[in-house]
Design an enzyme around this catalytic site. Structure first.
Site, PDB file in Angstrom:
ATOM      1  CB  CYS A 263      -1.014  -0.062   1.139  1.00  0.00           C
ATOM      2  SG  CYS A 263      -2.432   0.987   0.774  1.00  0.00           S
TER       3      CYS A 263
ATOM      4  CG  HIS B 242      -3.149  -3.007   4.123  1.00  0.00           C
ATOM      5  ND1 HIS B 242      -2.266  -2.338   4.944  1.00  0.00           N
ATOM      6  CD2 HIS B 242      -3.728  -2.068   3.351  1.00  0.00           C
ATOM      7  CE1 HIS B 242      -2.313  -1.047   4.696  1.00  0.00           C
ATOM      8  NE2 HIS B 242      -3.201  -0.853   3.723  1.00  0.00           N
TER       9      HIS B 242
ATOM     10  CD  GLU C 246      -0.301  -5.175   6.145  1.00  0.00           C
ATOM     11  OE1 GLU C 246      -0.147  -5.763   5.057  1.00  0.00           O
ATOM     12  OE2 GLU C 246      -0.655  -3.986   6.221  1.00  0.00           O
TER      13      GLU C 246
HETATM   14  N1  GLN Z   1      -3.474   6.490   1.118  1.00  0.00           N
HETATM   15  C1  GLN Z   1      -2.168   6.170   1.633  1.00  0.00           C
HETATM   16  C2  GLN Z   1      -1.085   6.946   0.911  1.00  0.00           C
HETATM   17  O1  GLN Z   1      -1.342   7.593  -0.033  1.00  0.00           O
HETATM   18  C3  GLN Z   1      -1.889   4.693   1.547  1.00  0.00           C
HETATM   19  C4  GLN Z   1      -2.909   3.948   2.369  1.00  0.00           C
HETATM   20  C5  GLN Z   1      -2.407   2.709   3.020  1.00  0.00           C
HETATM   21  O2  GLN Z   1      -1.208   2.427   3.109  1.00  0.00           O
HETATM   22  N2  GLN Z   1      -3.329   1.969   3.558  1.00  0.00           N
HETATM   23  O3  GLN Z   1       0.037   6.905   1.312  1.00  0.00           O
END
Ligand code: GLN
Length: 190
Positions: free
Chosen positions: A82, A171, A173
């Protein structure tokens, strides 16, 4: 690394690094938190967790870690999830921000929109069925020719591999299933 199992670092500046530590432990790997240059020097691979990529960038600058992380990634494997996927991308959109440029992907931040920005879906992937937890996830808008797409959702890549590096826009995890962590661990010989 012969004989000794690799030590996997988890970047612990911000975000849900503890969940990655637990997942790595559950998958039988040795792991340790990385908060600074000395910690980074001790690990053989690194996970960059989800969180807020802008905040993590600020902390990387504050702790003089940005260049060190890029150097690390030129030699050793990184798995970004992410926000971590945003940080290891070549190009970041919406808004543009700097990144480590270790995987040939372009990512658009917060790209699923506000109303439906978090969801849990079952994906059929090249590595079997996966549960994918998306939280304000980016969308991978472009993958370079060396990037292998392992899973897609709504026609966009969500799990990719390029050489020793991996990125997921979801995610892993946060799911009980360890398939994605195991894939990374297998690829680094852990
Ligand atoms: N929206 C976050 C970003 O732009 C990422 C979101 C996440 O890691 N769950 O960094």
């Amino acid at each position: 690394m012969a004989g000794k199992s690799p030590l996997v670092g988890v970047l612990a500046l911000q975000g849900d690094f503890e969940k990655h530590q637990l997942a790595l432990e559950r998958a039988g790997a040795s792991q340790s938190e990385v908060r600074g240059v000395e910690d980074l020097a001790k690990v053989d691979a690194l996970v960059i967790p989800g969180g807020e990529s802008t905040t993590m960038l600020r902390l990387m600058d504050y702790f003089d870690l940005f260049d060190q992380l890029r150097e690390f990634g030129l030699k050793k494997p990184i798995f970004g999830t992410c926000a971590g996927a945003i940080l290891i991308a070549r190009e970041v959109l919406s808004p543009a921000q700097k990144s480590l440029d270790l995987m040939d992907i372009t990512v658009e931040r917060n790209a699923y929109g506000r109303q439906v920005d978090s969801r849990i879906v079952a994906l059929d992937s090249k590595i079997g069925e996966l549960e994918a937890v998306f939280i304000r996830a980016p969308i991978i808008r472009r993958t370079g020719p060396e990037v292998e797409v392992l899973a897609t959702y709504l026609d966009s890549a969500v799990l990719v591999k390029q050489g020793m590096h991996m990125a997921a826009t979801f995610h892993p995890e946060l799911s009980d299933d360890l398939t994605v962590h195991r894939l990374f661990l297998e690829s680094i010989g852990a």
